[in-house]
Design an enzyme around this catalytic site. Structure first.
Site, mmCIF file in Angstrom:
data_model
loop_
_atom_site.group_PDB
_atom_site.id
_atom_site.type_symbol
_atom_site.label_atom_id
_atom_site.label_comp_id
_atom_site.label_asym_id
_atom_site.label_seq_id
_atom_site.Cartn_x
_atom_site.Cartn_y
_atom_site.Cartn_z
ATOM 1 N N ALA A 65 41.418 16.871 -48.196
ATOM 2 C CA ALA A 65 41.130 15.931 -47.106
ATOM 3 C C ALA A 65 41.976 14.658 -47.245
ATOM 4 C CB ALA A 65 39.638 15.603 -47.101
ATOM 5 N N LYS A 101 25.278 25.967 -46.428
ATOM 6 C CA LYS A 101 26.155 25.459 -47.492
ATOM 7 C C LYS A 101 25.872 26.231 -48.771
ATOM 8 C CE LYS A 101 29.235 22.086 -47.888
ATOM 9 N NZ LYS A 101 30.140 21.633 -46.826
HETATM 10 P P1 NAD Z 1 39.247 18.488 -53.107
HETATM 11 O O1 NAD Z 1 38.628 19.187 -54.225
HETATM 12 O O2 NAD Z 1 40.509 19.031 -52.537
HETATM 13 O O3 NAD Z 1 39.543 16.973 -53.511
HETATM 14 C C1 NAD Z 1 38.565 16.115 -53.996
HETATM 15 C C2 NAD Z 1 39.265 14.836 -54.439
HETATM 16 O O4 NAD Z 1 38.272 13.872 -54.797
HETATM 17 C C3 NAD Z 1 40.168 15.024 -55.652
HETATM 18 O O5 NAD Z 1 41.345 14.258 -55.493
HETATM 19 C C4 NAD Z 1 39.330 14.448 -56.811
HETATM 20 O O6 NAD Z 1 40.116 13.972 -57.871
HETATM 21 C C5 NAD Z 1 38.623 13.332 -56.072
HETATM 22 N N1 NAD Z 1 37.420 12.865 -56.794
HETATM 23 C C6 NAD Z 1 36.478 13.605 -57.432
HETATM 24 N N2 NAD Z 1 35.555 12.803 -58.003
HETATM 25 C C7 NAD Z 1 35.940 11.533 -57.718
HETATM 26 C C8 NAD Z 1 35.403 10.267 -58.036
HETATM 27 N N3 NAD Z 1 34.284 10.153 -58.757
HETATM 28 N N4 NAD Z 1 36.060 9.175 -57.550
HETATM 29 C C9 NAD Z 1 37.190 9.295 -56.816
HETATM 30 N N5 NAD Z 1 37.739 10.474 -56.491
HETATM 31 C C10 NAD Z 1 37.119 11.573 -56.928
HETATM 32 O O7 NAD Z 1 38.103 18.342 -51.985
HETATM 33 P P2 NAD Z 1 38.281 18.086 -50.419
HETATM 34 O O8 NAD Z 1 38.288 19.386 -49.754
HETATM 35 O O9 NAD Z 1 39.382 17.129 -50.168
HETATM 36 O O10 NAD Z 1 36.876 17.393 -50.090
HETATM 37 C C11 NAD Z 1 36.666 15.989 -50.216
HETATM 38 C C12 NAD Z 1 35.453 15.587 -49.394
HETATM 39 O O11 NAD Z 1 35.668 16.011 -48.050
HETATM 40 C C13 NAD Z 1 34.125 16.217 -49.839
HETATM 41 O O12 NAD Z 1 33.072 15.308 -49.600
HETATM 42 C C14 NAD Z 1 34.009 17.418 -48.907
HETATM 43 O O13 NAD Z 1 32.659 17.816 -48.767
HETATM 44 C C15 NAD Z 1 34.581 16.833 -47.649
HETATM 45 N N6 NAD Z 1 35.018 17.844 -46.710
HETATM 46 C C16 NAD Z 1 36.074 18.682 -46.957
HETATM 47 C C17 NAD Z 1 36.426 19.643 -46.016
HETATM 48 C C18 NAD Z 1 37.605 20.560 -46.197
HETATM 49 O O14 NAD Z 1 37.860 21.369 -45.305
HETATM 50 N N7 NAD Z 1 38.360 20.464 -47.270
HETATM 51 C C19 NAD Z 1 35.708 19.752 -44.829
HETATM 52 C C20 NAD Z 1 34.644 18.881 -44.606
HETATM 53 C C21 NAD Z 1 34.309 17.932 -45.552
#
Ligand code: NAD
Length: 416
Positions: free
Chosen positions: A221, A105
């Site tokens: 996500a 990571k």
């Molecule tokens: P992203 O940046 O696209 O979206 C993150 C979202 O979370 C945004 O809508 C943001 O406003 C919101 N957010 C941030 N802080 C917040 C808070 N305090 N309370 C509520 N909402 C909040 O990120 P993503 O890719 O959707 O990732 C989200 C989660 O999924 C993370 O934990 C990430 O590690 C995990 N994840 C993502 C992927 C991927 O391929 N995108 C893969 C595995 C895991």
């Protein structure tokens, strides 16, 4: 950002599983430590001519099963223990879906919302250049994560290729399609999660067509989870939120695409027409069949676990549930689809992307979806069976499946 240290949490989860598996103490000790950590200072020329130095990390946790793989987060509150925990989780995640990769990571401490596009490009290029001697298509392969995206992966791939003097599309995944990305990568994390939710609902006798769903986080996500659940099964998305607040409509549900449009136009899902406000805390406690945390760590704790009403908690986010909350939810019969199983769709399609880059031959979207479905369904069922066999919760069962596979590879390499 976090009330508890995510790396200590990941070690607690490992210890619980080591006891069940009766792991040798020496093997357990090896699994508690990342194999390699790199910390870099990244100088970036800002648009106003000044230079700012950002702190970055790349952590490679365990490569017994193959090259390490894992995303890069650009976040103002990023810290090394969060990156360590996420690198450990990537190791278990790749193992639980049985793809031939280890876990890693990366992270950069920055606020991307305060940077211009050209500053972001220079930061992305400088970051990959700083870690270029420890990454590579057969060594360690980054990908997008919180606040990083395909465009940045394109810049990183380009910079790395320049350094190596040859085209190296396989150095990062989640790239734009024009430079070696895979069809089906954009929604892969959510789609993989939706396949596991479908399997869990079937086991629990929940009709997905009737199910109410609440989603915390409306980024990559969260949005795709909402859209796919509604499109594929006709589920009702009753509440969504982001960092600026949340909205709900318990009667009629929320249209995922209208919500996305509203977020694009206003910067948040807050104040979406035909909804009422709901706080991020209240959203978690709504009376729904399925709750999907899709934002940050440690949001379900021993303080709110007794109030969770969902039958299924599908962890698209990494580490949303603390270990003490886990115990409470298990006692209360809440079915958790643990993070490193639920959100493994992204890395699975990333692996498909690597395979296509190596072959220089690209698959149809249908082929990507079919193979993803097969991988996720097999993974969910092997974890469900392990939970039954060891009479334990789904998270511990997922660890059991993953750790057994990592330990076997370590044995076959002669490490232990
Ligand atoms: P992203 O940046 O696209 O979206 C993150 C979202 O979370 C945004 O809508 C943001 O406003 C919101 N957010 C941030 N802080 C917040 C808070 N305090 N309370 C509520 N909402 C909040 O990120 P993503 O890719 O959707 O990732 C989200 C989660 O999924 C993370 O934990 C990430 O590690 C995990 N994840 C993502 C992927 C991927 O391929 N995108 C893969 C595995 C895991």
């Amino acid at each position: 950002m976090s009330v508890e240290n995510p790396f200590e949490n990941s070690r607690k989860q490992l210890a619980k599983c080591a006891a069940i598996l009766e792991l040798d103490d020496n093997v357990h000790e090896m699994l508690r430590h990342p194999m390699r950590e790199m910390r870099v200072s990244i100088p970036v020329r800002m648009d106003d001519g000044t230079t700012r130095v950002f702190e970055g990390f790349r952590i490679q946790y365990n490569d017994a099963r193959g090259p390490t793989k894992g995303g890069i987060r650009f976040h103002p509150e990023e810290d090394v223990d969060t990156v360590r925990a996420l690198a450990a989780w990537m190791t278990w995640k790749c193992a639980v879906v049985d793809i031939p990769l280890g876990g890693g990571k990366g992270g950069v401490v920055c606020n991307p919302k305060e940077l211009s596009e050209t500053e972001l490009e220079r930061l992305s290029r400088q970051y990959i250049a700083s870690i270029s001697h420890i990454v590579g298509p057969r060594m360690d392969i980054p990908a997008p994560d919180v606040y990083t995206n395909p465009k940045m992966m394109g810049w990183m791939m380009d910079e790395y290729s320049k350094i190596k003097g040859m085209n190296q599309p396989g150095v990062v995944t989640g790239k734009p399609l024009t430079v070696g990305g895979s069809l089906g990568r954009g929604d892969a994390t959510a789609r993989g999660g939706i396949y596991t939710i479908r399997e869990a609902a079937q086991k629990l006798g929940i009709d997905m067509g009737e199910a109410k769903i609440a989603i915390q986080g409306y980024g990559n996500a969260g949005y795709y989870a909402a859209s796919l659940a509604k499109e594929t099964f006709g589920s009702k998305i009753v509440a969504i939120s982001d960092s600026k607040g949340g909205v709900m409509n318990l009667e009629d549900g929320i249209d995922p695409d209208l919500a996305r449009q509203h977020k694009l136009e206003t910067g948040s899902v807050a104040n979406l027409p035909n909804t009422v406000p709901v706080s991020n805390e209240e959203l978690l406690e709504l009376d729904v069949e399925i709750l999907i945390p899709a934002a940050l760590e440690n949001v379900i704790t021993d303080k709110n676990a007794y109030n969770i009403k969902a039958n299924i908690v599908a962890e698209l986010a990494n580490g949303p549930t603390t270990p003490s909350a886990d115990d409470i939810l298990y006692e209360r019969g809440v079915h958790i689809i643990p993070d490193f199983l639920c959100n493994a769709g992204g890395v699975t399609v990333s692996y498909f992307e690597m395979v296509q880059n190596f072959y220089m031959y690209y698959w149809s979207e249908v082929r990507v979806h079919t193979r993803l479905d097969r991988k996720m369904t097999e993974a969910y069922n092997s974890v469900y069976e392990a939970a039954d066999k060891y009479n334990t919760d789904m998270r511990t069962a997922a660890y059991v499946v993953a750790i057994e596979r990592v330990v076997l590879a370590m044995k076959d390499r002669g490490w232990i």
